[in-house]
Design a protein around this motif. Structure first.
Motif, short mmCIF file in Angstrom:
data_model
loop_
_atom_site.label_atom_id
_atom_site.label_comp_id
_atom_site.label_asym_id
_atom_site.label_seq_id
_atom_site.Cartn_x
_atom_site.Cartn_y
_atom_site.Cartn_z
N VAL A 49 0.82 -1.11 -0.02
CA VAL A 49 -0.22 0.02 0.05
C VAL A 49 0.77 1.32 -0.05
O VAL A 49 0.79 2.19 -0.77
N LEU A 50 1.99 1.23 0.81
CA LEU A 50 2.69 2.52 0.95
C LEU A 50 3.75 2.70 -0.35
O LEU A 50 3.74 3.73 -0.57
N ARG A 52 2.92 1.70 -3.32
CA ARG A 52 2.12 1.92 -4.47
C ARG A 52 1.83 3.32 -4.49
O ARG A 52 1.71 4.34 -5.39
N SER A 53 1.61 3.94 -3.10
CA SER A 53 1.23 5.52 -2.94
C SER A 53 2.51 6.42 -3.34
O SER A 53 2.26 7.29 -3.81
N GLU A 54 3.59 6.00 -2.96
CA GLU A 54 4.79 6.72 -2.89
C GLU A 54 5.41 6.96 -4.23
O GLU A 54 5.77 7.68 -4.99
N GLY A 56 3.86 5.18 -7.24
CA GLY A 56 2.96 4.75 -8.23
C GLY A 56 3.22 3.55 -8.88
O GLY A 56 2.71 3.49 -10.08
N THR A 59 0.13 -2.70 -8.90
CA THR A 59 0.00 -3.72 -8.20
C THR A 59 0.51 -5.18 -8.68
O THR A 59 1.26 -5.82 -8.15
N GLU A 173 3.52 3.67 9.98
CA GLU A 173 2.82 4.94 9.90
C GLU A 173 3.55 6.01 10.59
O GLU A 173 3.10 6.98 10.24
N SER A 268 -5.05 -5.13 0.58
CA SER A 268 -5.51 -4.29 -0.32
C SER A 268 -6.92 -4.43 -0.68
O SER A 268 -7.94 -3.54 -0.80
N ARG A 271 -9.09 -2.98 2.06
CA ARG A 271 -9.23 -1.58 1.97
C ARG A 271 -10.09 -1.02 0.85
O ARG A 271 -10.97 -0.24 1.00
N GLU A 272 -9.97 -1.69 -0.38
CA GLU A 272 -10.56 -1.27 -1.48
C GLU A 272 -11.95 -1.87 -1.94
O GLU A 272 -12.63 -1.05 -2.54
N THR A 277 -10.25 0.58 7.09
CA THR A 277 -8.99 1.52 7.03
C THR A 277 -7.65 0.34 7.30
O THR A 277 -7.89 -0.63 7.30
#
Length: 430
Positions: A49-50, A52-54, A56, A59, A173, A268, A271-272, A277
């Motif tokens: 998750v982290l 992919r966020s930082e 891009g 998956t 986190e 994932s 969450r999705e 959360t």
């Protein structure tokens, strides 16, 4: 002096029996499994998750990294098994701890995809060398009558580590993934090296017997014929020529299609698709691994008392049922059903797949047999996460991928159903 000896002997006999050293080896294996699960195996979903966020990254790419890590472990399986048979688990595990710790430290510095893959390859080598195969190898050599129980207790560390994943998520986190990875590497080396020193290869190194109990003397009535020659253990070449070797390996691979995909994609999906959360999703992971631990501990007891093959068939059908519940979940109760059914199946099944190989083929070449079997098993560890990740990138959810994996698990029931014990081998003539 003659009168004192019986008293001394009697006093010695009244002392409490010492804990069999094999259980300390099991505890060391469990603790090393817990470290890996808490810091990497069960925590990788949060890293996905982290990252992919930082960055891009897709998956599919992140799933491929996990698959590549598992693939290296499988490809090096024969080497790992040979090293265990030749050098013993203590040296192999010690080297693995250092390599895994250094891999974490490299991971904390990645900027590009090739660096990411390289770090995971290093971690794969280390995790394999100090991981489950080494713990199972030791349990097989130190236990016979309580083999499934010993293997289940060693692998229960994975569940304990999984229950600690919320702590890893909290670190991710609050400290960030780079600092968490760096500290994880230091922790692996500091805690793992002392644990690895507890391993021993064979009980006879300490003047002991498997299970800590010498074999009972064979008593025959006068005139009773000599018993038939003892059955000998299979060599690697003899084992791979049996259908059971391949059927067990394929069944094991079918199980790992599901288990490894869940370690990568469960967070994932929650969450999705379910709106959880990151903290709530990690709590589901903790509940799943707690259920796995319950199944693992009771699975050892079951495996030493019931037909292992029948238990494996049942567990693969449970994997299928649990994954279908998760794939089509419309409320928390269905997610809870997945946690209970999949978690118990995971825990019950794990010890049996290792113990049944030792039951079928013996201990003499167990490391090599498991190592070559891992080359078949890696198909599940590679393709399981990729199937789920590819389906997600194509459809925007995990339903199709999870459904495919559920029916692969069902096929595993058939493989185990057909995996009958091979005919025993007579002892070689002197």
């Amino acid at each position: 002096m003659a009168d004192a000896a019986p008293g001394a002997l009697a006093g010695r006999q009244t002392r409490p029996a010492r804990i069999f050293y094999g259980w300390w080896i099991v505890a060391a294996g469990a603790a090393l499994q817990a470290l890996q699960a808490a810091l990497l195996g069960q925590a990788y979903g949060a890293y996905v998750v982290l990252l992919r966020s930082e960055f891009g990254w897709s998956t599919t790419m992140l799933s491929a990294a996990s698959s590549l890590r598992e693939a290296e472990s499988g490809i090096l399986g024969p080497v790992h098994g040979t090293l265990l048979d030749r050098f013993g688990p203590r040296r192999v595990a010690s080297a693995g701890v250092v390599i895994l710790g250094l891999g974490f430290m490299l991971f904390s510095r990645v900027q590009e995809p090739w660096q990411f893959y390289a770090a995971f390859l290093v971690m794969a080598v280390g995790a394999s060398m100090c991981g489950f195969l080494t713990a199972a190898f030791s349990a097989v050599h130190w236990f016979e009558r309580r083999r499934a129980t010993a293997i289940s207790l060693a692998s229960a560390g994975f569940a304990v580590g999984g229950m600690c994943v919320p702590l890893t998520v909290l670190a991710l986190e609050s400290l960030g993934w780079r600092t968490t990875a760096l500290l994880s590497g230091a922790l692996v080396i500091a805690a793992g090296l002392p644990l690895a020193q507890l391993y021993r290869h064979h009980p006879h190194e300490l003047g002991l017997e498997p299970d800590g109990v010498p074999p009972a003397p064979v008593r025959r009535a006068p005139g009773e014929p000599q018993p038939p020659p003892a059955r000998r253990d299979f060599t690697l070449g003899e084992a791979v020529r049996t259908p059971a070797f391949w059927l067990i390996s394929l069944g094991h691979a079918s199980a790992l299609f599901v288990v490894v995909a869940m370690s990568v994609h469960l967070v994932s999906h929650l969450r999705e698709s379910q709106g959880y959360t990151l903290g709530q999703a990690s709590s589901v992971v903790m509940a799943l691994t707690f259920t796995f631990m319950v199944g693992n501990l009771t699975g050892g007891f079951l495996g030493d008392r019931v037909n292992k093959r029948a238990l494996l068939v049942t567990c693969m059908a449970m994997h299928c049922t649990g994954l279908l519940l998760l794939s089509h979940a419309v409320n928390p109760w269905m997610v809870g059903g997945f946690v209970v059914i999949h978690g118990l199946a995971w825990g019950w099944r794990g010890p049996q797949m290792t113990a049944i190989r030792a039951d079928y083929f013996g201990r003499a070449a167990f490391g090599k047999i498991m190592g070559v079997s891992n080359m078949v098993i890696l198909s599940g560890t590679i393709l399981g996460p990729l199937i789920a990740g590819f389906a997600y990138d194509r459809t925007g959810n995990y339903r199709l991928g999870f459904d495919i994996l559920a029916f692969i698990a069902l096929a595993g029931s058939v493989f185990f159903l057909l995996a009958r014990r091979p005919a025993p081998l007579p002892s070689r003539s002197p």
